[in-house]
Write a protein that holds these residues in place. Structure first.
Motif, short mmCIF file in Angstrom:
data_model
loop_
_atom_site.label_atom_id
_atom_site.label_comp_id
_atom_site.label_asym_id
_atom_site.label_seq_id
_atom_site.Cartn_x
_atom_site.Cartn_y
_atom_site.Cartn_z
N ASN A 1 16.40 -55.44 52.59
CA ASN A 1 15.87 -56.27 53.68
C ASN A 1 15.14 -57.44 53.04
N TRP A 2 15.02 -58.53 53.78
CA TRP A 2 14.33 -59.71 53.26
C TRP A 2 13.20 -60.10 54.21
N THR A 3 12.02 -60.24 53.63
CA THR A 3 10.86 -60.75 54.37
C THR A 3 10.42 -62.02 53.66
N PRO A 4 10.57 -63.17 54.31
CA PRO A 4 10.17 -64.41 53.64
C PRO A 4 8.67 -64.45 53.38
N ASN B 1 22.20 -61.60 54.95
CA ASN B 1 20.90 -61.57 54.31
C ASN B 1 20.89 -62.47 53.07
N VAL C 1 7.49 -69.44 55.11
CA VAL C 1 7.42 -69.54 56.58
C VAL C 1 6.63 -70.79 56.97
N ARG D 1 13.12 -66.04 59.40
CA ARG D 1 12.68 -64.75 59.93
C ARG D 1 13.12 -63.62 58.99
N PRO D 2 12.41 -62.50 59.03
CA PRO D 2 12.87 -61.34 58.26
C PRO D 2 14.30 -60.98 58.66
N THR D 3 15.07 -60.49 57.69
CA THR D 3 16.48 -60.17 57.91
C THR D 3 16.79 -58.81 57.30
N LYS D 4 17.50 -57.97 58.07
CA LYS D 4 17.93 -56.67 57.55
C LYS D 4 19.02 -56.87 56.51
#
Length: 195
Positions: free
Chosen positions: A111-114, A134, A119, A126-129
């Motif tokens: 998963n990716w959380t910027p 991704n 941001v 946005r966060p991406t699974k």
């Protein structure tokens, strides 16, 4: 004078054979890997950024990862004076990271959380699974300085056409098949040098 496709192919073949380059076969992939990678654009066919076994230019110990940001190349050092060379995309000059660190964690289709700083620059992210859409692609290697996460990664990409460019926010991007190959080779706490 135009060389043409056949002449260019012959020139590249002679260049590669003359420099002691050796092709490295693709790693085996799972059905999920094959399915998800098929959904990502192929990218450019550029021999300079293909995966090759070469004479080690780094002088580092086997198992070390060395990223040469100017050349847009990553080397994984092998025993016997050899290395595997991969083409990469690197950080835009304003966002690049350099230093010596270690790989503290590895993940498949993460998963990716910027980060907050990203941001702030680009409020639309946005966060991406994990999956083919991704930005971290098929695999991610998490770079730590000591016990502190640098927030930089060596990872696959959903934009393989950008390999060879300085376009990321500091991370090192690889073609997904190359990220899988490197992921399979890297041991716990592998040393990483980004210069």
């Amino acid at each position: 004078m135009r060389i043409g496709i056949l002449g260019t192919t012959l020139a590249v073949a002679l260049f590669v054979s003359g420099c002691g380059f050796k092709g490295v076969p693709d790693p085996e992939v799972s059905a999920r890997d094959a399915e998800w990678m098929a959904q990502v654009p192929k990218g450019l066919d550029e021999p300079m950024y293909e995966r090759w076994e070469v004479k080690d230019p780094t002088g580092e110990e086997p198992g070390t990862i060395v990223v040469n940001t100017k050349e847009r190349l990553l080397y994984f050092v092998l025993p016997g004076g050899k290395a595997i060379r991969y083409g990469v995309a690197v950080g835009d000059e304003a966002y690049g990271w350099t230093g010596t660190a270690r790989i503290a964690r590895k993940a498949e289709w993460p998963n990716w959380t910027p980060p907050a700083s990203m941001v702030k620059r680009w409020p639309h992210v946005r966060p991406t699974k994990g999956g083919p859409g991704n930005p971290l692609g098929a695999r991610a290697l998490y770079i730590y300085e000591g016990d502190k996460d640098t927030l930089y990664r060596i990872h696959g990409t959903n934009e393989p056409e950008k390999i060879g460019q300085a376009v990321s926010s500091g991370c090192i991007r690889m073609r997904n098949i190359d990220a899988i190959d490197l992921y399979n080779r890297v041991g716990p706490n592998a040393k990483v040098i980004v210069k």
